[in-house]
Every structure is written in C-alpha cells, then in structure tokens.
Design an enzyme around this catalytic site. Sequence first.
Site, short mmCIF file in Angstrom:
data_model
loop_
_atom_site.label_atom_id
_atom_site.label_comp_id
_atom_site.label_asym_id
_atom_site.label_seq_id
_atom_site.Cartn_x
_atom_site.Cartn_y
_atom_site.Cartn_z
N GLU A 26 0.82 -1.22 0.00
CA GLU A 26 0.00 0.00 0.00
C GLU A 26 0.86 1.27 0.00
O GLU A 26 2.07 1.23 0.25
CB GLU A 26 -0.94 0.00 1.21
CG GLU A 26 -0.20 0.02 2.54
CD GLU A 26 -1.03 0.68 3.65
OE1 GLU A 26 -1.45 1.84 3.48
OE2 GLU A 26 -1.21 0.04 4.70
N SER A 139 -13.55 1.49 9.86
CA SER A 139 -12.69 1.70 8.69
C SER A 139 -13.27 1.02 7.44
O SER A 139 -13.81 -0.10 7.51
CB SER A 139 -11.30 1.13 8.97
OG SER A 139 -10.52 1.16 7.78
N ALA A 140 -13.10 1.69 6.31
CA ALA A 140 -13.50 1.10 5.02
C ALA A 140 -12.71 -0.18 4.74
O ALA A 140 -13.12 -1.00 3.92
CB ALA A 140 -13.29 2.11 3.90
N LYS A 158 -4.53 -1.98 14.07
CA LYS A 158 -3.75 -1.05 14.88
C LYS A 158 -4.28 -0.99 16.30
O LYS A 158 -5.48 -0.93 16.52
CB LYS A 158 -3.76 0.33 14.24
CG LYS A 158 -2.63 0.45 13.22
CD LYS A 158 -2.87 1.57 12.28
CE LYS A 158 -4.03 1.19 11.39
NZ LYS A 158 -4.57 2.32 10.66
N1 PSU Z 1 -1.07 0.76 9.28
C1 PSU Z 1 0.06 1.43 9.53
N2 PSU Z 1 0.16 2.69 9.07
C2 PSU Z 1 -0.84 3.26 8.32
C3 PSU Z 1 -2.04 2.55 8.05
C4 PSU Z 1 -2.09 1.29 8.56
O1 PSU Z 1 0.97 0.93 10.19
O2 PSU Z 1 -0.68 4.40 7.90
C5 PSU Z 1 -3.14 3.12 7.17
C6 PSU Z 1 -3.62 2.02 6.21
O3 PSU Z 1 -3.52 2.50 4.90
C7 PSU Z 1 -5.05 1.77 6.61
C8 PSU Z 1 -5.46 3.13 7.05
O4 PSU Z 1 -5.83 1.26 5.56
O5 PSU Z 1 -4.33 3.58 7.83
C9 PSU Z 1 -6.76 3.11 7.84
O6 PSU Z 1 -7.31 4.39 7.89
P1 PSU Z 1 -8.79 4.61 8.43
O7 PSU Z 1 -8.74 4.19 9.88
O8 PSU Z 1 -9.08 6.08 8.25
O9 PSU Z 1 -9.70 3.72 7.61
MN MN Z 2 -12.55 6.30 10.13
#
Ligand code: PSU
Ligand code: MN
Length: 302
Positions: A26, A139-140, A158
Amino acid sequence: MDQKQLQIHPEVLDALKNRRPVVALESTLITHGLPYPVNLEVASAMEKAVRDAGAVPATIAVLKGRITVGLTQDQLSYLARARDVRKCSRRDFPIVLAQQGDGATTVAGTMIVAHMAGIRVFATGGIGGVHRGHPFDVSADLMELAQTPVAVVCAGAKAILDLPLTLEVLETHGVPVVGYLCSTFPAFYTRDSGLPLDVRCDTFDEVAAILRSRETLGFQTGTLVATPIPEKDELPAPVAEKAIAQALKEAEERGVRGKEVTPFLLARVSELTHEESRTANVALLENNARVAAQIAGALAAP
Ligand code: PSU
Ligand code: MN
C-alpha cells in the site's frame, strides 16, 4: 476496469502472466503513516523483503489520475515527499481519477486495485478497524475485506482501535481471520491481544490451502492473515497502552475527525513513545512483507 486500463509495471505484468508470486503493497503508510525519510526507507525495505523471499513487489498508488501498480524508484521517492496526496479508500477513487490527482491507497484502496490487477496477496502493517469509543467509525478496510477476494497479511489491527469490535465486524461479514504462527489476534505493537482466532497455521502451505478453498467455494470475501511482530521488536504492552490512551484523549480534545483520525493517532503515539513505536512499526512491516511473499510463493506453486 480491467488490467489494460491500469498502469502495470512491466516486471509485475510479466510475473502475473507467468503465474509467478506477486505481493501488493500500500501507499498510505508512505504518505500518511510515516514521516519522510523513514517512509521511503520502509517502502524500499518492504520491496526488498518481498524480493528476497522470491516474489515481485507491486506498490500501488494513483499518480495524476492513473491507477499505478508497481511504482518505480522515482515514483516512490516522489510520493514519499509529496504533500496533499488524497488518502484513497473506495469512495475516493471516482474523485481522484476525475481530478487527475495523486492518491495514496489505504488497505481498502490497495485491495481494490490488487484484485483488478489479479494480485492475490497484499502486505500491510495493521488494518483499520472500529475506533475505540466510536463504534460507528468503522474503517472502510473492513467493508473491503467483506467484498474483495484478496489475502491481507498484517500484524493485527492497529492497537489504537477497539480490537474485540473489529473482530466482531469481520465475523459478521464472513471474513476468516487466520493466525500465522499465532492463536490469538496480534495487537500491532504487541504480539498478543488475548482474543482467539478462527485458525492457527504453522506453515505457508496451510495458509495457501485456506486461500485456495475460498477460491474453490467462489466466495468473494477477503482473508485476513495475521502474524505477530517479531519478539525482539515488540513494545512493552504498558508503554504502548499508555501512549495510545494519551493520543486518544488528545484526538477527542482537538476534535480530530474522519480520515485524519488514524494518521493523527499514529503520529502522536510515535512521539509519545520517543519513536520506539515507529521502530516497532517498521520491523513489523518488513516481517509482514516477507511472510506475504512466502504465502504468495506457496499459492503460486502448482
Ligand atoms: N497501518 C500502519 N500505518 C498506516 C495505516 C495502517 O501501520 O498508515 C493506514 C492504512 O492505509 C489503513 C489506514 O488502511 O491507515 C486506515 O485508515 P482509516 O482508519 O481512516 O480507515
Ligand atoms: Mn474512520
């Protein structure tokens, strides 16, 4: 959209045509997850880990409105320094393509593109999930796992998230959570959340067999493969938890919302642990890249 409309690096295309193992990576962790120059070092280290394990890396992003699969070194350096890159999950693609903008793909966004390109395995750090105290901030990434057949190798969700609720949502949507060398869901910075998983695998072939069964069944769901951070790189749980609690409190106080929440929390946890958490983050990313490459290898074997 099919392969022809994607900008696929010749090396990646060649590997796909010849059924050699490819691992998607990613780009949101490059633009929003880690600061420059650590982000570029980590992105390169992940690509190297994939190669050393015998697979071809394909880092995914949107560049000037073109969905790109397999970035060149120049494109990686450009993204690592770029500002105002759109964080792209499913809802963001129509916008970034129409505006011919730059986009960094999240876990959700990378799964979408990997599937379009025909890549079956993807390595990340930790997936997004349900936010603590905000059970409707889901999260999506979870919705994508529910509908896109790609295997996502991670170190759990996370730790800033509500892990029990995250596993509940995955269960609701029929997403198998496979532990590679673990029986409980890993908690990103730490190895064990104490939450039991659906199955434990001790070999890459066992993981590949589950992925093949999913294909045979014709299910369109993704598969989550969770593997813990290496023991030597683990953060002590109280250190991680204290920093997370503080970062969450600050996010509430400052009214951080929407797609800013995750980058804000990751950056604050990193500052609060004097970058110890960042070292852990980097270590688990490399580990996941290697594991994903080996699973892709097992899957590609006849
Ligand atoms: N894990 C990490 N660092 C990141 C992310 C995940 O160690 O930056 C990112 C990933 O791209 C994940 C996103 O899909 O954070 C999730 O964001 P949100 O919670 O807004 O869906
Ligand atoms: Mn969110």
